[in-house]
Structures are given as structure tokens and as C-alpha cells.
Design an enzyme around this catalytic site. Sequence first.
Site, short mmCIF file in Angstrom:
data_model
loop_
_atom_site.label_atom_id
_atom_site.label_comp_id
_atom_site.label_asym_id
_atom_site.label_seq_id
_atom_site.Cartn_x
_atom_site.Cartn_y
_atom_site.Cartn_z
N LYS A 29 0.84 -1.20 0.00
CA LYS A 29 0.00 0.00 0.00
C LYS A 29 0.87 1.25 0.00
O LYS A 29 0.60 2.22 -0.71
CB LYS A 29 -0.95 -0.02 1.21
CG LYS A 29 -2.02 -1.09 1.07
CD LYS A 29 -2.80 -1.38 2.33
CE LYS A 29 -3.68 -2.61 2.10
NZ LYS A 29 -4.45 -3.00 3.27
N GLN A 62 -5.30 -1.88 9.48
CA GLN A 62 -4.99 -3.18 8.85
C GLN A 62 -5.51 -4.32 9.74
O GLN A 62 -5.20 -4.38 10.93
CB GLN A 62 -3.47 -3.28 8.64
CG GLN A 62 -3.03 -4.51 7.91
CD GLN A 62 -3.51 -4.55 6.44
OE1 GLN A 62 -3.46 -3.55 5.74
NE2 GLN A 62 -3.98 -5.70 6.00
N ASP A 112 -11.24 1.65 2.93
CA ASP A 112 -11.35 0.19 2.78
C ASP A 112 -12.81 -0.19 2.50
O ASP A 112 -13.09 -1.31 2.08
CB ASP A 112 -10.92 -0.51 4.08
CG ASP A 112 -9.52 -1.11 3.97
OD1 ASP A 112 -9.05 -1.33 2.84
OD2 ASP A 112 -8.92 -1.36 5.03
#
Length: 279
Positions: free
Chosen positions: A46, A90, A113
Site C-alpha cells: 500500500k 490493517q 477500505d
Amino acid sequence: MAILDGKALSEQLIDSVKERASELSPTLAVILVGENPASMAYVRNKKKACEKAGIEYLEFKYPDTITQESLLEKIKELNEDDSVNGLIVQLPLPDQIYVPDIIRAIAPVKDVDGFGAYNLGKTFLSPDFEDLPPATPLGIVKLLDHYDIQVQGKEVVVVGHSNHVGKPVSVMLLNRNATVTTCHIYTKDLSAHTKRADILIVAVGKEKLITADMVKDGVVVVDVGINRNKEGKLCGDTDFEEISKKASYITPVPGGVGPMTVAALILNTIRATERQHKV
Ligand code: NAD
């Protein structure tokens, strides 16, 4: 058989947003808890993608002993920081952390997300309502679109019904007028379903769950799974070698859905920034 090359398309998509990124100066904040090697690898990817796109990347690392309160406090701080446009935590998180509360705490406008109820709700309604759809399903839809794989009227079978992959990709393809069947661990006779699929999407996390006898000729296979085989090599949930002989298109692992998930995260970060700047 043709490869659905997620790596190449991901690079193309990241390239295509560079100009927009230089106008908007977006910032993505990533919270990483613990030292799970897979999470560390995802976060590295990322970061690299942000650097390529011209998105500022901030990383906040915590030991896996962090409390729920401290994590929520950091999320609140980043929610309130106007210089941060996208925020991801995460997953997975250690046992003392209650994940639904963490997802709920992320401001919907920064939820790049797309895991929170607000963005999932919009994704549920129709493609016109999609705002920040979950990154992996968005990446899959972009991949199918790019290769001109028609979805309307097709039999789509999704194996896996997680909140961030199986369920939302089922809904996104239903909203594009596919006939969708979603299978999971309690599905009786999995292969009776997979054999009917024009497009088969597998998101389970079990090496070779899907073998060549479970698919029909000409199937399009999207393999989301990430596993390590006996030799320690990355592999998906499908028997790539054998299924390749029958499929019209198939994603490799690595190089298929993984890079598309990262590209989708970049697209969502740009979109979130545009929304915040109201442009
Ligand atoms: P999860 O662990 O949350 O859920 C697994 C799903 O598989 C569940 O719906 C379960 O019912 C189903 N399942 C388990 N065993 C099954 C069986 N024998 N038959 C049919 N269904 C079965 O899964 P997830 O978080 O969606 O992840 C799935 C896989 O995809 C994992 O390997 C994960 O690492 C990978 N993943 C990859 C990406 C990517 O970008 N490539 C993104 C997210 C997840």
C-alpha cells in the site's frame, strides 16, 4: 485461456490517477498493530502504491498489546485531522480488540477500505450509489470491466461470504444484473454450484479448494485466496494449472486480485479526497 493480469492493470490505474493526486494532495493514514508478516507485506504494498500515485502515506505502528481505548483514541484523532483523507486499520487485530467497534469508529468519509456500514449500505443499493466500495470487490469489478467480461445475465458463483469480500462482491455483481449464488462453508454440494458458473469467484483461503472437475469449460475464474503451499510459495484457492486448461480467463496468484485490491484502495483514497474537497 487468457490471464486476467491484475498486476498490469493495477499499475495502469495507479498511473492514471497521478495527475489528479498532484491536484488534490491526498493523504492516506494506515494503522498497523503487531507484526503479522502478511499484514506487514500488505502495508508495504500500500505504501509503495501511494508513493507511485503521489499520495502522502502515514503509518502508525503499535505493539499487539495496544488497548481498545488507545486504538479508538488514535482513530478519533485521525478522523478529526483535516489533513488526513483516508484511514485504514490493517486487519487482523489482536484478540483484545473488538473489530466491529474499530470499523464503526472510522469516519465514513475516510473509510477507504469500505468496510463500514455506511459505505457497505451504499454499495448494497446500486452502482449509482457506490461511493467507497470495499477495495477487493471494487478491484474485481474493475478487472472484469477492463477485460470486457460481461456480467449481465451471467451465472456468477461466489465461494466465501465474508463481509469484506464474498458478500459485497456478490451484491456488486447482482447490482450489475448477474444471477448470483453465494456459497460458504455450510453449502451442501459445492461443486454442483461451481459447475454452473460462467464466472467463479473464490475467496476462502484454502489451497486447491476448487479443482478442475468442479468447473465447466470456458469459465472465468477470479481467485481471491492467498495461501502458502508446501514449498512456501504463494497460491490461491483454485488449482491454477489444471483449471487453466478449461478456463477462458483466470487470475494468477500472485498478480491477480492482490494488486487490484491495492489499486482500488488508491482509487478510493482519491475519491474520498474529492468528496472532502467537494470537487
Ligand atoms: P474469511 O476467512 O473471512 O471467510 C472465509 C469464507 O470462506 C467464509 O465465508 C467461509 O464460510 C468460507 N469457507 C471456508 N471453508 C469453506 C469451504 N470448505 N467451502 C466453501 N466455503 C468455505 O475470508 P476472507 O477474509 O474473505 O478471505 C478469503 C481469502 O482471500 C483469504 O485467503 C484471504 O487471505 C484472501 N484475501 C485476499 C485479498 C486480496 O486482495 N487478494 C483480499 C482479502 C482477502
